[in-house]
Design a protein around this motif. Structure first.
Motif, PDB file in Angstrom:
ATOM      1  N   SER A  33      25.516  39.687  43.090  1.00 24.59           N
ATOM      2  CA  SER A  33      26.829  39.482  43.682  1.00 24.59           C
ATOM      3  C   SER A  33      27.933  39.453  42.632  1.00 24.59           C
ATOM      4  N   GLY A  34      27.567  39.428  41.356  1.00 24.02           N
ATOM      5  CA  GLY A  34      28.586  39.311  40.323  1.00 24.02           C
ATOM      6  C   GLY A  34      28.670  37.887  39.799  1.00 24.02           C
ATOM      7  N   LYS A  35      27.667  37.079  40.153  1.00 24.01           N
ATOM      8  CA  LYS A  35      27.662  35.677  39.737  1.00 24.01           C
ATOM      9  C   LYS A  35      27.529  35.557  38.220  1.00 24.01           C
ATOM     10  N   THR A  36      26.589  36.329  37.665  1.00 21.44           N
ATOM     11  CA  THR A  36      26.385  36.266  36.220  1.00 21.44           C
ATOM     12  C   THR A  36      27.611  36.758  35.479  1.00 21.44           C
ATOM     13  N   THR A  37      28.252  37.805  36.007  1.00 26.00           N
ATOM     14  CA  THR A  37      29.470  38.304  35.380  1.00 26.00           C
ATOM     15  C   THR A  37      30.522  37.205  35.342  1.00 26.00           C
ATOM     16  N   LEU A  38      30.645  36.464  36.449  1.00 22.18           N
ATOM     17  CA  LEU A  38      31.635  35.390  36.484  1.00 22.18           C
ATOM     18  C   LEU A  38      31.301  34.310  35.461  1.00 22.18           C
TER      19      LEU A  38
END
Lengths: 706, 99
Positions: A33-38
């Motif tokens: 979901s883009g959690k790690t990117t955040l």
């Protein structure tokens, strides 16, 4: 213990009050979901990775100081599709959020990352988080992609209809943190849960069961937490392991069934129905066509012919990169170590200490450092394939084939990587959710002939396999090398199948796997993934290699003999005596004590076989060279004067190397990833037994037939 | 001996892959999920958490080289699953599927 109902309505200021507690924020989200990117964008390089106590679930925590907020600790929760279930990831996530993990404080606030291209599924998790009754912020990611697909989200409407604060963190190339920072400066009110539920009876039963469960577990749970616990039992997401409670659960299910409510699916059905209505009121869709781009690419990439070719091409590129690009840095490191060795040598007076440091420590640790460039390149490619979404396509294509050997599609890339080095392969088994599949993959990974075995194969093939061509075209030497690789892979398949039928019998494994749309890998994510894994490798392998190097040095250097040649010194050392000691055991395999010494030595690292064999022939070699090849080939038995080693001996020895577990780094990483010494011991035991038996069979059958 | 081994591998694999009576699934088939065969099983929980719920419409967009697993699209995202996992759900083949 922390209280369960913290409501912070006051504004924490950033003026550096030392008594003020840092703000604890949990970051949750479904995988991809883009959690790690955040998390990476919020914490930069100020983070640390560890495991949650007692489990092999990774914990990532980072700190930062924000204006108007003060110090903030961000905790990256494992990516899960739900927090209800009994899998280790889900259990850790739900317990962490409830403050039930003893060493962890309950978070003050939850940020749920929402992939706007997949609203329904992301909001499903968010609604479960909302049930927890904690302050909640929804962070919309990939909104730019969603807009392109025609999905237009009205933030205020979504916030109102869903019941939590909504911020947008999407940016074309970079995460946009401004609105998130702004919302962190005042804690949102706690989200109130369960408005999705259409059956009050379901909630009632859940509450009763949950309260009882909490009592049995001896934890104190808030009303919301009790309901959540009860729901997970009632739906079958979790088993309670208390027989009396299980009967109660059954009774509750029957009672609900009488009213026409199916406890197993009502929760999900109602949730999705509620989410649909929320979306209908807050999001507008310009076109119904989504994700078509990914599908057309998929049709090629998973096609029988084209997909296979593309796959082979990518794999060829990766291996080419590993073996050729790594060469220059490897030589550089090699030279650096040699330089360092001579420098230290010239600095210290000759004697035991110098020998320990130069021959023991520096050589030993150096032999591991030399492999770092290969490992970095391999980690890099795996991370890129993972981030881009291609890895799931590879797993999709290979699942059927892998299943015939008791494994699954997701095991393919880890096992393929193990052809270069088993350590990155074992580390990348984290993507396999099923415990038994993961264990099977970890246990057979070292059987894939890694690059450390190559010097051994090269030496033995050059010395003993005739340089002729079969059918005028296929080099016999090349075929032998190929045969060794195939033997390892075949052995891995057989052992995996055996494990499936014995130790892991009857365990359920699921393949259900999301295939995310293709995305451009984010450089920061790749960088941090590679860095994390390399540091892990160095820490796990480095310490154990250091210990082994010192032990080996000791065995090979003592007791000392004055005026003896190199070979004689080694022969009379403990290592040499050990070689003589095991000679009767390895004689049926066709080996003599010299090979015995080499085998013993190579249990630290396989390449050491070459250098220890060289030492026994009075050479200073570290790599197979002309002189070493000739020396080994022409070795004669002093008693009979005949050539000691035959091609059969060489093949038997190679077979031994194919199957034996002679890598301390692999064992160390195995222990770390499985969390227990038992599996590490098992790996060592079964591989050693296999190596012995295979080598025995090869030599005995071979000497009868030829 | 090698032949026997090969047959053993093939058999072991085949037994666990697909029941002999599994219907043929091709690209373009669309199904509606009616219910789950066993709502309390681990597999069902996994399917539900992936959004494969009662009433959802799924379309088969891709089939792996050997027929299993299949890639389906539902509500805008893709999930791949084995045929036995697909048929752990009670499905209705929809009329306007590509046949």
């Amino acid at each position: 213990m922390t209280s369960n109902s913290v409501t912070r309505n006051s504004l924490p200021n950033g003026s550096g009050d030392p008594r003020k507690k840092p703000l604890r924020v949990a970051i949750a989200g479904v995988p991809n979901s883009g959690k790690t990117t955040l998390f990476n964008a919020l914490t930069g390089m100020r983070y640390k990775v560890a495991n949650y106590p007692g489990v092999t679930v990774e914990k990532k925590e980072g700190r930062t100081v924000l204006p108007n907020v003060g110090e903030v600790i961000f905790c990256d929760l494992p990516g899960t599709y739900s927090i209800f279930g009994g899998s280790p990831d889900e259990l850790v996530a739900s317990r962490f959020l409830s403050g039930l993990i003893p060493s962890e404080e309950q978070p003050d606030l939850i940020i749920c990352v929402i992939d706007t291209c997949n609203l329904e599924r992301n909001l499903y998790l968010a609604s479960q988080l909302k049930d927890q009754g904690r302050p909640l912020i929804l962070a919309l990611s990939m909104n730019d992609l969603a807009l392109r697909d025609g999905i237009h989200i009205r933030k205020e409407l979504l916030a109102r209809n869903f019941g939590a604060q909504v911020v947008d963190i999407s940016g074309r190339n970079k995460t946009d943190l401004s609105s998130l920072y702004a919302s962190l400066s005042s804690i949102p009110p706690t989200a109130s849960g369960f408005d999705w539920c259409l059956c009050p009876e379901f909630i009632e039963h859940s509450k009763t069961l949950g309260v009882r469960f909490a009592e049995l577990q001896k934890v104190s749970a808030s009303p919301e937490q009790s309901i959540v616990l009860g729901m997970s039992l009632l739906t079958g997401a979790r088993a309670s392991a208390h027989p009396a409670l299980e009967t109660q659960v059954q009774t509750a299910r029957e009672a609900l069934a009488l009213k026409g409510i199916s406890a197993g699916s009502v929760e999900t059905r109602d949730r999705y129905a509620w989410i649909s209505s929320v979306i209908a009121k807050s999001v507008s869709f310009a076109s119904a066509e989504r994700n078509r781009g990914t599908e057309s690419v998929d049709r090629i990439l998973t096609h029988k012919l084209w997909g296979g070719l593309v796959f082979l091409g990518i794999m060829a590129l990766v291996f080419q990169a590993i073996f050729s690009w790594a060469e220059a840095p490897m030589n550089l490191i090699d030279d650096g170590i040699s330089y360092f060795r001579s420098f230290v040598s010239s600095w210290l007076p000759p004697g035991i200490l110098r020998s320990l440091i130069v021959d023991g420590i520096i050589s030993g640790v150096g032999s591991v450092l030399v492999f770092v460039p290969q490992i970095v390149i391999l980690f890099f490619f795996i991370a890129v394939l993972e981030e881009s979404g291609y890895l799931s396509r590879a797993a999709f294509m290979m699942d059927n084939l892998m299943r015939r050997f008791g494994l699954q599609g997701r095991s393919f890339i880890p096992l393929l990587s193990s052809f270069a080095c088993a350590v990155p392969g074992i580390l990348s088994t984290r993507s396999i959710p099923s415990w038994t599949d993961r264990m099977a993959t970890i246990l057979v990974a070292p059987l894939m002939s890694c690059s450390a075995r190559l010097p051994v194969y090269t030496l033995l093939i050059a010395a003993f396999i005739p340089d002729t061509a079969l059918l005028g075209f296929f080099s016999l030497q090349g075929l032998t090398l190929l045969a060794m690789y195939l033997l390892g892979a075949f052995g891995a398949g057989m052992i995996a199948l055996l494990l499936k039928k014995t130790l892991f019998r009857g365990s359920s494994t699921h393949f259900v796997m999301e295939m995310p749309p293709y995305r451009m890998p984010q450089p920061l994510n790749i960088l941090r993934t590679v860095l994390d894994r390399v540091l892990l490798f160095l820490k796990a392998a480095g310490t154990i290699i250091l210990a082994c190097s010192i032990i080996l040095w000791f065995l090979a250097s003592f007791p000392q003999r004055e005026g003896a040649s190199r070979a004689e010194a080694v022969e009379s050392s403990y290592a040499g005596r050990l070689g003589h000691l095991i000679e009767p055991v390895i004689k049926p395999l066709g080996f003599d004590w010299k090979f015995g010494v080499g085998i013993v030595a190579s249990f630290a690292a396989r390449e050491v076989f070459v250098s220890s064999t060289a030492m026994l022939h009075n050479l200073e070699e570290e790599e197979p060279s002309e002189s070493l090849v000739l020396a080994v080939k022409n070795e004669r038995d002093p008693k009979t004067g005949k050539l000691r080693y035959t091609p059969l001996t060489a093949i038997s020895l190679m077979v031994f190397f194919v199957f034996s577990c002679q890598c301390m780094s692999t064992l160390a990483v195995c222990r770390r990833e499985t969390g227990s010494w038992r599996w590490m011991a098992f790996m060592f035991a079964y591989m050693t037994a296999m190596a012995y038996l295979a080598s025995l069979a090869t030599y005995q059958l071979g000497s009868r037939l030829f | 001996m090698l032949l026997k081994l090969g047959r053993f591998v093939g058999k072991a694999g085949r037994c666990s892959i697909v029941g002999n009576k599994s219907p043929n699934v091709r690209r373009g088939y669309r199904y509606r999920i009616d219910s789950l065969k066993d709502p309390y099983s681990e597999l069902s929980q996994k399917l539900l958490s992936m959004g494969l719920v009662q009433g959802a419409i799924i379309e088969v967009v891709n089939v792996a080289p050997l027929g299993d697993p299949v890639q389906i699209r539902t509500q805008g995202y893709h999930v791949s699953l084995r045929l036995n996992e697909l048929f752990a759900m009670n499905l209705t083949l929809m009329q306007n599927s590509v046949l």
